[in-house]
Write a protein that holds these residues in place. Structure first.
Motif, mmCIF file in Angstrom:
data_model
loop_
_atom_site.group_PDB
_atom_site.id
_atom_site.type_symbol
_atom_site.label_atom_id
_atom_site.label_comp_id
_atom_site.label_asym_id
_atom_site.label_seq_id
_atom_site.Cartn_x
_atom_site.Cartn_y
_atom_site.Cartn_z
ATOM 1 N N ILE A 42 0.840 -1.202 0.000
ATOM 2 C CA ILE A 42 0.000 0.000 0.000
ATOM 3 C C ILE A 42 0.875 1.252 0.000
ATOM 4 O O ILE A 42 0.627 2.209 -0.745
ATOM 5 N N LEU A 43 1.913 1.258 0.812
ATOM 6 C CA LEU A 43 2.838 2.392 0.843
ATOM 7 C C LEU A 43 3.476 2.604 -0.534
ATOM 8 O O LEU A 43 3.622 3.748 -0.999
ATOM 9 N N GLN A 44 3.841 1.528 -1.191
ATOM 10 C CA GLN A 44 4.455 1.633 -2.510
ATOM 11 C C GLN A 44 3.476 2.164 -3.553
ATOM 12 O O GLN A 44 3.864 2.930 -4.444
ATOM 13 N N ARG A 45 2.203 1.763 -3.423
ATOM 14 C CA ARG A 45 1.186 2.252 -4.354
ATOM 15 C C ARG A 45 0.966 3.758 -4.182
ATOM 16 O O ARG A 45 0.775 4.494 -5.152
ATOM 17 N N ILE A 46 1.018 4.219 -2.951
ATOM 18 C CA ILE A 46 0.881 5.650 -2.694
ATOM 19 C C ILE A 46 2.053 6.418 -3.312
ATOM 20 O O ILE A 46 1.858 7.454 -3.951
ATOM 21 N N LYS A 47 3.250 5.894 -3.147
ATOM 22 C CA LYS A 47 4.434 6.541 -3.738
ATOM 23 C C LYS A 47 4.312 6.597 -5.255
ATOM 24 O O LYS A 47 4.623 7.634 -5.890
ATOM 25 N N LEU A 48 3.835 5.527 -5.861
ATOM 26 C CA LEU A 48 3.635 5.501 -7.304
ATOM 27 C C LEU A 48 2.656 6.592 -7.739
ATOM 28 O O LEU A 48 2.891 7.310 -8.725
ATOM 29 N N LEU A 49 1.573 6.734 -6.992
ATOM 30 C CA LEU A 49 0.551 7.734 -7.325
ATOM 31 C C LEU A 49 1.107 9.152 -7.213
ATOM 32 O O LEU A 49 0.869 10.001 -8.085
ATOM 33 N N ILE A 50 1.840 9.417 -6.149
ATOM 34 C CA ILE A 50 2.426 10.750 -5.962
ATOM 35 C C ILE A 50 3.390 11.059 -7.102
ATOM 36 O O ILE A 50 3.380 12.166 -7.667
ATOM 37 N N ASP A 51 4.203 10.096 -7.478
ATOM 38 C CA ASP A 51 5.157 10.312 -8.560
ATOM 39 C C ASP A 51 4.445 10.600 -9.880
ATOM 40 O O ASP A 51 4.914 11.423 -10.685
ATOM 41 N N LYS A 52 3.309 9.951 -10.112
ATOM 42 C CA LYS A 52 2.536 10.212 -11.333
ATOM 43 C C LYS A 52 2.048 11.665 -11.366
ATOM 44 O O LYS A 52 2.063 12.314 -12.419
ATOM 45 N N CYS A 53 1.615 12.159 -10.226
ATOM 46 C CA CYS A 53 1.136 13.543 -10.171
ATOM 47 C C CYS A 53 2.283 14.547 -10.279
ATOM 48 O O CYS A 53 2.129 15.617 -10.879
#
Length: 301
Positions: A44-55
């Motif tokens: 879950i933490l990794q998915r959040i990091k992925l999302l932030i990087d996309k933005c």
């Protein structure tokens, strides 16, 4: 100071990020990824990091702070998450772990708190009663959550559960709740609670929208289910009004879409008020599913 402020709404099935323009509160970026919570907490933490990087790729800068709407609460006494229906978060120091992974400041609030905050500053309260001192936001869907905003600011409380309403006992001999008590509001007036009541009466299962439709067709079991909702909602909301005397109560979630609630609940509330008449506005939200992520962003504005 950055021209943007950032929020993330963490759900059981999806994680959503919104980047807001500070000058006019306009949403400039909004992206989602699947939570994939079955793969565990670290994932879950990794998915959040992925999302932030996309933005970040879109706006061209990394946030100096991010607000998070969570499905439970961070216990200020222990520093770990509690009451999360995304159970992988329970017992975790989620804010600290997020700051380690993201490398930026993080502020957490319950998703119902974010709902109340967004509707206060950007939604129905701003539109109908912008000078409101006390706002109570309710999400009545699968469960029942709520948040309290006073003078434009969230009230968190000593244990991080200020404004929590869904786990007050309404029927002491009622159905068992996952929290360990019986007859909590969540077991009575949530969507699941209403569906369970109808099934107990009619001996068949219907979804909440089907029950509402059947009530309009004079199905006695469906009508009884909605009448019970109105009476129990009236009793429970009157207790809130007697204690905090809010200017506005916002009712979101699937149950909040039932028009009969707004037509008949005021009389049901008045029967239990200390005050002689109801003057609190009982309203639907303006922001729809945007409220959670916009409210999360407002935590760091």
């Amino acid at each position: 100071m950055s021209q943007y402020y950032w929020g993330v709404d963490l759900g059981g099935t999806k994680i959503e990020c919104a980047v807001m323009a500070r000058k006019d509160n306009r949403c400039v970026v909004r992206k989602r990824v699947l939570t994939q919570s079955d793969k565990g907490y670290v994932h879950i933490l990794q998915r959040i990091k992925l999302l932030i990087d996309k933005c970040v790729e879109v706006v061209g800068e990394y946030p100096d702070a991010i607000g998070f709407g969570t499905p439970g609460a961070l216990d200020p006494q222990t520093g770990v998450m509690k009451n999360c229906n995304s159970t992988a978060l329970n017992g975790q120091a989620f804010d600290k772990d997020l700051e380690d992974v993201l490398g930026t400041k993080v502020i957490l609030a319950n998703d119902a708190n974010c709902f109340a905050l967004a509707e206060t500053h950007l939604g129905v309260v701003k539109r109908l009663k912008p000078d409101a001192e006390v706002v109570f936001g309710i999400i009545m869907g699968t469960g029942v959550g709520s948040g309290l905003v006073v003078n434009g600011k969230l009230i968190n409380g000593l244990h991080g559960i200020a404004g929590e309403w869904g786990h007050n006992v309404l029927e002491p001999n009622g159905a068992p709740c996952y929290c360990g008590k019986n007859g909590c509001l969540e077991t009575v007036i949530s969507g699941k609670g209403l569906e369970a009541h109808y099934k107990n009466l009619a001996k068949k299962a219907l979804s909440l929208p089907e029950i509402v439709k059947k009530a309009a067709q004079a199905d006695s079991y469906a009508q009884h289910t909605l009448t019970r909702l109105i009476e129990k909602f009236g009793l429970a909301v009157a207790q809130v009004i007697n204690i905090i005397d809010p200017d506005v109560i916002i009712v979101g979630g699937g149950v909040g879409n039932i028009d009969a609630l707004y037509e008949h609940a005021p009389k049901a509330i008045e029967r239990h008020l200390f005050n002689s008449r109801l003057e609190t506005l009982i309203v639907k939200p303006d922001l729809g599913d945007s409220a959670g992520v916009f409210g999360a962003a407002m935590l760091v504005k």
